[in-house]
Every structure is written in C-alpha cells, then in structure tokens.
Write a protein that holds these residues in place. Structure first.
Motif, PDB file in Angstrom:
ATOM      1  N   LYS A  19      68.794 109.108   2.990  1.00 33.35           N
ATOM      2  CA  LYS A  19      68.107 107.863   2.315  1.00 33.35           C
ATOM      3  C   LYS A  19      68.164 106.760   3.360  1.00 33.35           C
ATOM      4  CE  LYS A  19      66.867 105.148  -1.141  1.00 33.35           C
ATOM      5  NZ  LYS A  19      65.932 104.123  -0.577  1.00 33.35           N
ATOM      6  N   TRP A  22      65.240 107.642   5.766  1.00 31.61           N
ATOM      7  CA  TRP A  22      64.019 107.193   5.114  1.00 31.61           C
ATOM      8  C   TRP A  22      63.544 105.675   4.799  1.00 31.61           C
ATOM      9  CZ3 TRP A  22      59.346 108.805   3.605  1.00 31.61           C
ATOM     10  CH2 TRP A  22      58.697 108.100   2.786  1.00 31.61           C
ATOM     11  N   ASP A  23      64.747 104.917   4.728  1.00 35.85           N
ATOM     12  CA  ASP A  23      64.462 103.562   4.566  1.00 35.85           C
ATOM     13  C   ASP A  23      64.211 103.043   5.993  1.00 35.85           C
ATOM     14  OD1 ASP A  23      65.126 103.413   2.024  1.00 35.85           O
ATOM     15  OD2 ASP A  23      67.317 102.848   2.188  1.00 35.85           O
ATOM     16  N   GLU A  24      64.583 103.473   6.981  1.00 36.10           N
ATOM     17  CA  GLU A  24      64.247 102.998   8.413  1.00 36.10           C
ATOM     18  C   GLU A  24      62.807 103.180   8.713  1.00 36.10           C
ATOM     19  OE1 GLU A  24      66.891 104.669  11.296  1.00 36.10           O
ATOM     20  OE2 GLU A  24      68.488 103.799  10.363  1.00 36.10           O
ATOM     21  N   LYS A  26      60.119 104.457   6.468  1.00 35.65           N
ATOM     22  CA  LYS A  26      58.990 104.451   5.421  1.00 35.65           C
ATOM     23  C   LYS A  26      58.016 103.363   5.319  1.00 35.65           C
ATOM     24  CE  LYS A  26      61.399 102.014   1.732  1.00 35.65           C
ATOM     25  NZ  LYS A  26      62.289 102.442   0.509  1.00 35.65           N
ATOM     26  N   GLU A  27      58.092 102.295   6.255  1.00 38.13           N
ATOM     27  CA  GLU A  27      57.145 101.158   6.326  1.00 38.13           C
ATOM     28  C   GLU A  27      55.813 101.747   6.844  1.00 38.13           C
ATOM     29  OE1 GLU A  27      57.400  98.478   4.745  1.00 38.13           O
ATOM     30  OE2 GLU A  27      59.382  99.184   4.328  1.00 38.13           O
ATOM     31  N   ARG A  34      55.096 106.865  -0.125  1.00 40.01           N
ATOM     32  CA  ARG A  34      56.487 106.180  -0.122  1.00 40.01           C
ATOM     33  C   ARG A  34      56.878 106.140  -1.426  1.00 40.01           C
ATOM     34  NH1 ARG A  34      54.594 101.612   2.914  1.00 40.01           N
ATOM     35  NH2 ARG A  34      54.183 100.600   0.930  1.00 40.01           N
ATOM     36  N   ASP A  38      60.660 107.792  -2.769  1.00 38.94           N
ATOM     37  CA  ASP A  38      61.618 106.595  -3.089  1.00 38.94           C
ATOM     38  C   ASP A  38      61.879 107.158  -4.538  1.00 38.94           C
ATOM     39  OD1 ASP A  38      61.613 104.928  -0.966  1.00 38.94           O
ATOM     40  OD2 ASP A  38      60.268 103.589  -1.786  1.00 38.94           O
TER      41      ASP A  38
END
Length: 171
Positions: A19, A22-24, A26-27, A34, A38
């Motif tokens: 996670k 992914w958070d780093e 996903k932008e 996305r 999530d």
C-alpha cells in the motif's frame, strides 16, 4: 526448435505491491484504475504489479489464490514475454522437446464461423503476449496430415497471425 528468450532487464514475474509503494506511485495512474486499486487495498486484497520487460508498461493485478486478474479490464492474466511469435513463427508451450509441424498439415474439422469469438481472441492475445499455451492435440493420418482433436481456436489464431509451425501432441 524455439529460439531461447533473450534475457532482458526488468522483472518477468509480478511482484507484490505494498500500500505504501502504491501511494507513492498512484498519482500518474488514470483515475478509474487508481480508484479500483484503492478499493481493492481497502478490501484487503493482494495486489501485484508486473513491469513488462519489452516496453516497461506496468500492469496492476489482483492475486486470488494461484490466479491473477488484470485490474484494469478484469481479464485473467498470465506471465507474458516468454517468446516472440514474430521471431519464432510459432507459440511456446514450455515443454522440452515439443514437436512442431508446418501449419498447412493440420485439418481443422470446424468452420471458422463455428468458433467462439472470445476464445479465439483469447488465444490470439495469448500468442501475441508470449504466453505459454498447450500444444494442439491431434490424430495423425496416414498421409502425414493431422486431424485436430483439441485446439481449433489456437490453430485459427496461428493462421490469423501468420505463424508457420504448430506445436502438437498426438493423442
């Protein structure tokens, strides 16, 4: 004989995606994909990421037991990049000593109009993506041709892609 797959940079198999990672990243991902990823993290699903050794494209996968599904389109996913059909002019089976024969020696026994369009598309995409597919199962005729017992969709996909040889197994 199939040419050996050249070793390329980049992972050939999917890697578990945390996670935090992914958070780093996903932008840069389209909003719909996305959101799906999530949601799957929210539900506690196992998410993996595959990076193609050919073009660097990233594919996000839901891992469910031994199966994987492409999150973007819900299709069953298999490890790609095992061979290049444009070079080998056939598909790979992953079996040592696989027998190959000229495509014109195979008798389909089914008209192309009776083939299931989804299965044909799946076989075609599998070959294009370098997936290992089973050989066609055949009975050999006295004139050296083969009658297909199982594999009409793979044969038609091979014809559509201009392949020259077919992997087969006598039954």
């Amino acid at each position: 004989m199939l040419p050996k797959k050249q070793k390329m940079d980049g992972p050939n198999h999917p890697e578990d995606l945390s996670k935090a990672k992914w958070d780093e990243m996903k932008e840069g991902i389209n909003a719909e994909l996305r959101q799906k990823v999530d949601d799957m993290f929210e539900y506690g699903c196992t998410i993996q990421m595959h990076t193609s050794s050919k073009d660097g494209k990233q594919t996000f996968l839901l891992k469910d037991g031994l199966e994987r599904f492409n999150i973007e389109n819900d299709a069953t996913w298999h490890v790609p990049d095992n061979y290049d059909y444009k070079v080998s002019k056939t598909w790979g089976t992953g079996k040592d000593g696989q027998k190959l024969e000229s495509i014109d020696k195979f008798n389909s026994g089914r008209s192309t109009s009776s083939l299931n369009a989804e299965r044909l598309a799946s076989a075609t995409e599998g070959i294009k993506n370098g997936n290992l597919l089973d050989p066609i199962k055949v009975k050999k005729n006295s004139d050296g041709t083969f009658d297909i017992q199982d594999g009409n969709h793979r044969l038609q996909a091979a014809k559509d892609l201009g392949l020259e040889k077919i992997p087969y197994q006598e039954v």
